[in-house]
Design a protein around this motif. Sequence first.
Motif, short mmCIF file in Angstrom:
data_model
loop_
_atom_site.label_atom_id
_atom_site.label_comp_id
_atom_site.label_asym_id
_atom_site.label_seq_id
_atom_site.Cartn_x
_atom_site.Cartn_y
_atom_site.Cartn_z
N ARG A 163 23.20 19.30 -10.22
CA ARG A 163 23.91 18.03 -10.47
C ARG A 163 23.21 16.88 -9.75
N LEU A 164 22.77 17.13 -8.53
CA LEU A 164 22.02 16.11 -7.79
C LEU A 164 20.74 15.76 -8.52
N ARG A 165 20.04 16.76 -9.00
CA ARG A 165 18.77 16.52 -9.70
C ARG A 165 18.99 15.77 -11.01
N SER A 166 20.07 16.08 -11.70
CA SER A 166 20.35 15.37 -12.96
C SER A 166 20.67 13.91 -12.71
N LEU A 187 26.50 20.28 -2.13
CA LEU A 187 25.53 20.37 -3.23
C LEU A 187 26.23 20.46 -4.58
N LEU A 188 27.29 21.26 -4.64
CA LEU A 188 28.01 21.42 -5.90
C LEU A 188 28.71 20.13 -6.33
N ALA A 189 29.24 19.39 -5.36
CA ALA A 189 29.93 18.13 -5.68
C ALA A 189 28.97 17.10 -6.24
N GLY A 190 27.71 17.17 -5.84
CA GLY A 190 26.69 16.28 -6.40
C GLY A 190 26.77 14.85 -5.93
N SER A 191 27.40 14.61 -4.78
CA SER A 191 27.51 13.25 -4.24
C SER A 191 26.31 12.97 -3.35
N ARG A 192 25.40 12.15 -3.84
CA ARG A 192 24.20 11.82 -3.06
C ARG A 192 24.55 11.05 -1.80
N SER A 193 25.52 10.15 -1.89
CA SER A 193 25.90 9.36 -0.72
C SER A 193 26.52 10.24 0.36
N ALA A 194 27.35 11.20 -0.04
CA ALA A 194 27.96 12.10 0.93
C ALA A 194 26.93 13.01 1.57
N LEU A 195 26.00 13.51 0.78
CA LEU A 195 24.96 14.40 1.30
C LEU A 195 24.06 13.66 2.28
N GLY A 196 23.60 12.47 1.90
CA GLY A 196 22.75 11.68 2.78
C GLY A 196 23.47 11.29 4.06
N SER A 197 24.73 10.89 3.95
CA SER A 197 25.51 10.50 5.13
C SER A 197 25.72 11.68 6.06
N THR A 198 25.90 12.88 5.49
CA THR A 198 26.09 14.08 6.31
C THR A 198 24.83 14.41 7.09
N VAL A 199 23.68 14.30 6.44
CA VAL A 199 22.40 14.56 7.11
C VAL A 199 22.21 13.60 8.28
N LEU A 200 22.49 12.33 8.06
CA LEU A 200 22.33 11.33 9.13
C LEU A 200 23.35 11.54 10.24
N ALA A 201 24.57 11.91 9.90
CA ALA A 201 25.59 12.18 10.91
C ALA A 201 25.22 13.40 11.75
N SER A 256 38.52 28.04 -13.38
CA SER A 256 38.16 26.88 -14.22
C SER A 256 38.71 25.57 -13.70
N PHE A 257 39.85 25.62 -12.98
CA PHE A 257 40.48 24.36 -12.57
C PHE A 257 39.69 23.60 -11.51
N VAL A 258 38.66 24.23 -10.92
CA VAL A 258 37.87 23.52 -9.91
C VAL A 258 36.86 22.59 -10.55
N TYR A 259 36.82 22.55 -11.88
CA TYR A 259 35.94 21.62 -12.60
C TYR A 259 36.78 20.60 -13.33
N GLY A 260 36.35 19.33 -13.27
CA GLY A 260 37.05 18.26 -13.95
C GLY A 260 36.08 17.39 -14.73
N TYR A 261 36.53 16.22 -15.12
CA TYR A 261 35.68 15.32 -15.91
C TYR A 261 34.45 14.87 -15.13
N SER A 262 34.55 14.85 -13.81
CA SER A 262 33.43 14.40 -12.98
C SER A 262 32.57 15.56 -12.50
N GLY A 263 32.82 16.77 -13.04
CA GLY A 263 32.05 17.93 -12.61
C GLY A 263 32.86 18.77 -11.63
N PHE A 264 32.17 19.43 -10.69
CA PHE A 264 32.86 20.27 -9.73
C PHE A 264 33.66 19.40 -8.77
#
Length: 372
Positions: free
Chosen positions: A226-229, A172-186, A115-123
């Motif tokens: 989370r990304l879709r939401s 994907l679980l973290a739901g950070s669109r900026s991190a996901l997009g930056s990773t794809v470009l990198a 349970s501790f891997v989830y916080g107020y901001s999600g996973f």
Amino acid sequence: MAKVIPFLPSVPDAVYYGGFVGIAIWGMLHGSISVAYAYLPFVIVMFISIWVNEIPAFFRVWFRLIAFLALLFAVGPLLVSPQMTAGRRLLFTYLLMAIRLIVFASFLGWFCGLSFVYGYSGFRGVTNQSMLLGPLAGITCIYSLYRFYISSRQVDRYKEMGMVVLSVIILLLAGSRSALGSTVLAAAFFYSRIYRHHITRLWKLLFAFVCVAVLTSAIWWPYTERLRSKMEGGRNSGSITGSRDALWDDRVAEFKAFPVFGVGFATVNLEYAQTKKKVNMESGTVEPGSGWLFILSSMGLAGFLSFFIPYIYTLYRLFQKEEINGYLLGALLFFFFFHLYFEGYPLASGSFLCLFLWLLLSECTKLISKNS
């Protein structure tokens, strides 16, 4: 690591920044030291941006400046000596390995249903928040791709591909669109250099990746909830960057009002900022919304260009490098180039990503200077 993992004992600011000061002084006293002039104008503009503005006391701007300079002198590309260069390389390697362990531990926590891997901001895994875990997973993904290509044993290659898969799941679980997009470009940057002389193989690899992604979509699609939401919330609000739009507007307004030297190093002007709730009136901390725009608004065009020009020049030189270490550093620098559009940590000396970014710039500068 206490800045990343909330379970570790917190380190007082005096100890944290005092450590940077100690490293810088040690480097100056041991062996010859030189100044890399590429970022010297950036430092000069910091002082000017403070002197030409009346900055509220709660921002503690001089403390911010001294703290940032301590970090910059200790791990950044400004001061160079053989001892400091060797120490930075060692620190950079250790941080990459530590980031991999954090991502792996976060995956284990999720897999075991803790349970501790989830916080107020999600996973959030074993980090403070998901917006930190996302870029750490992106860095791990790129670093694992690099390790895959330098591994000589097949078993090691399988392990590295496993880490790539785990990193993508955490992204994907973290739901950070900026991190996901930056990773794809990198990753695109990395593979464009790996297969720079084998374009046909690059297209075949891309086609194979698309096929695998489509065939396995039933497996990974649920993890994108989370990304879709977030995307759905953006569409409902009329902008997919709705959480950043007001902050960006504030930074642009500040730049238009103070175009040359900005409103003051690492601060905002409350007369122009509409998002005052993003400013902590007690600690002076700011959520700027964008690293590039924050430099532009707080240090003006002079500060922005004095950072942007050496950054782009370094990226260009790394793109020209014909060695795999250059591909890794270039891909990571490319990652931050896009991630800084959405997160504002380049001047936040207390941020782990700020530390890693300036250490990365130091490593990049050393590599492009090696044979020049």
